[in-house]
Design an enzyme around this catalytic site. Structure first.
Site, mmCIF file in Angstrom:
data_model
loop_
_atom_site.group_PDB
_atom_site.id
_atom_site.type_symbol
_atom_site.label_atom_id
_atom_site.label_comp_id
_atom_site.label_asym_id
_atom_site.label_seq_id
_atom_site.Cartn_x
_atom_site.Cartn_y
_atom_site.Cartn_z
ATOM 1 N N ASP A 36 37.647 39.244 36.838
ATOM 2 C CA ASP A 36 38.226 37.903 36.957
ATOM 3 C C ASP A 36 37.374 37.032 37.863
ATOM 4 O O ASP A 36 36.792 37.510 38.836
ATOM 5 C CB ASP A 36 39.645 38.030 37.520
ATOM 6 C CG ASP A 36 40.476 36.786 37.290
ATOM 7 O OD1 ASP A 36 40.044 35.902 36.520
ATOM 8 O OD2 ASP A 36 41.554 36.687 37.896
ATOM 9 N N HIS A 53 30.514 33.260 32.666
ATOM 10 C CA HIS A 53 30.643 34.445 31.810
ATOM 11 C C HIS A 53 29.300 35.143 31.626
ATOM 12 O O HIS A 53 29.224 36.372 31.642
ATOM 13 C CB HIS A 53 31.214 34.043 30.453
ATOM 14 C CG HIS A 53 32.609 33.500 30.519
ATOM 15 N ND1 HIS A 53 33.629 34.170 31.156
ATOM 16 C CD2 HIS A 53 33.150 32.348 30.040
ATOM 17 C CE1 HIS A 53 34.743 33.461 31.063
ATOM 18 N NE2 HIS A 53 34.478 32.354 30.398
ATOM 19 N N LEU A 147 29.061 58.871 30.788
ATOM 20 C CA LEU A 147 30.136 57.911 31.038
ATOM 21 C C LEU A 147 30.597 57.275 29.734
ATOM 22 O O LEU A 147 29.774 56.847 28.917
ATOM 23 C CB LEU A 147 29.631 56.821 31.986
ATOM 24 C CG LEU A 147 30.533 55.593 32.192
ATOM 25 C CD1 LEU A 147 31.755 55.960 33.002
ATOM 26 C CD2 LEU A 147 29.763 54.465 32.848
#
Length: 256
Positions: A36, A53, A147
């Site tokens: 955020d 972004h 991962l």
């Protein structure tokens, strides 16, 4: 008030020194992140929101590398919610291009690291170019054993649960499932996360202290860590601070 909450939830105010991470201690198996603050980061610099972004993609790369290096097994990043379609059209269009842009530049390195890519969310409403990039990344990394990087895209916790309950109700109606079989384990098996463990740690940036419809079922016993840092400014040092805080907590799951 925010300072009090910062202390309560383990938010660190000093960023000058890296956190001392005990790599031999308990490392969370699954870390979820609500990324955020991209828009606010851009506004503070008098830049368009899309610049925030794009800057946030660098933080994604940095944190994924940090998580991989300390042995985190699963990482889920909240990239686009079912509510984000309400944003201005130009911003939504840009966000739908980000997965393609990120994967076109970073996928080779992720493959070298043995990272596996998965998408969590509804595929139906996504543009074809967005879905194509994600499906190709999933296919190219499906055999990787490192991962697992989950992008929660067009994802909503309530939407996920509603779809799961609808599927179960249809099976009950067809006589394929009995009401007494509706256990927590069964419900979990109908979710996007059916093959992975629930998050051990949730990180949210930018000073907001809420879940925003993210993994509502899965976060029931997750440790929460909030920070004022805006996502594009989030570094591996911040990530390590969250891990250190997690390592200092006792997870009792209702016991003593």
């Amino acid at each position: 008030m925010l300072e009090h909450l910062a202390r309560k939830w383990g938010r660190k105010q000093k960023q000058s020194e890296p956190a001392e991470l005990d790599r031999s201690g308990k490392i969370p198996e699954h870390v979820a992140i609500i990324m955020d603050g991209n828009g606010r980061w851009a506004n503070k610099r008098s830049l368009p929101r899309v610049a925030g972004h794009r800057a946030g993609m660098k933080a994604v790369k940095e944190v994924v590398k940090a998580a991989d290096e300390i042995g985190v097994r699963y990482m889920t990043m909240y990239a686009f919610s079912t509510e984000n379609w309400k944003r201005p059209r130009d911003e939504v269009d840009f966000l739908m291009k980000l997965p393609q842009e990120f994967l076109s530049t970073e996928l080779d390195e992720l493959i070298e690291r043995g990272v596996r890519i998965r998408m969590l969310g509804s595929k139906n409403e996504l543009p074809s170019h967005t879905l194509k990039a994600l499906l190709e990344a999933e296919e190219k990394t499906k055999d990787n054993s490192g991962l697992q990087l989950n992008f929660a895209l067009n994802y909503g916790g309530r939407d996920e649960l509603a779809k799961a309950f609808s599927m179960m109700a249809a099976q009950v109606k067809a006589g394929e499932l009995q009401p007494e079989q509706l256990t927590e384990e069964l419900i979990s098996s109908y979710l996007y996360t059916s093959e992975i463990p629930d998050p051990d740690l949730l990180i949210r940036t930018s000073g907001e202290i809420r879940l925003s419809n993210f993994m509502l079922w899965q976060l029931a016993y997750t440790e929460l860590w909030f920070t004022d840092v805006l996502w594009p400014d989030f570094t591996r040092e911040h990530f390590y601070q969250a891990i250190v805080e997690y390592q200092g907590r006792a997870r009792r799951y209702g016991a003593v």
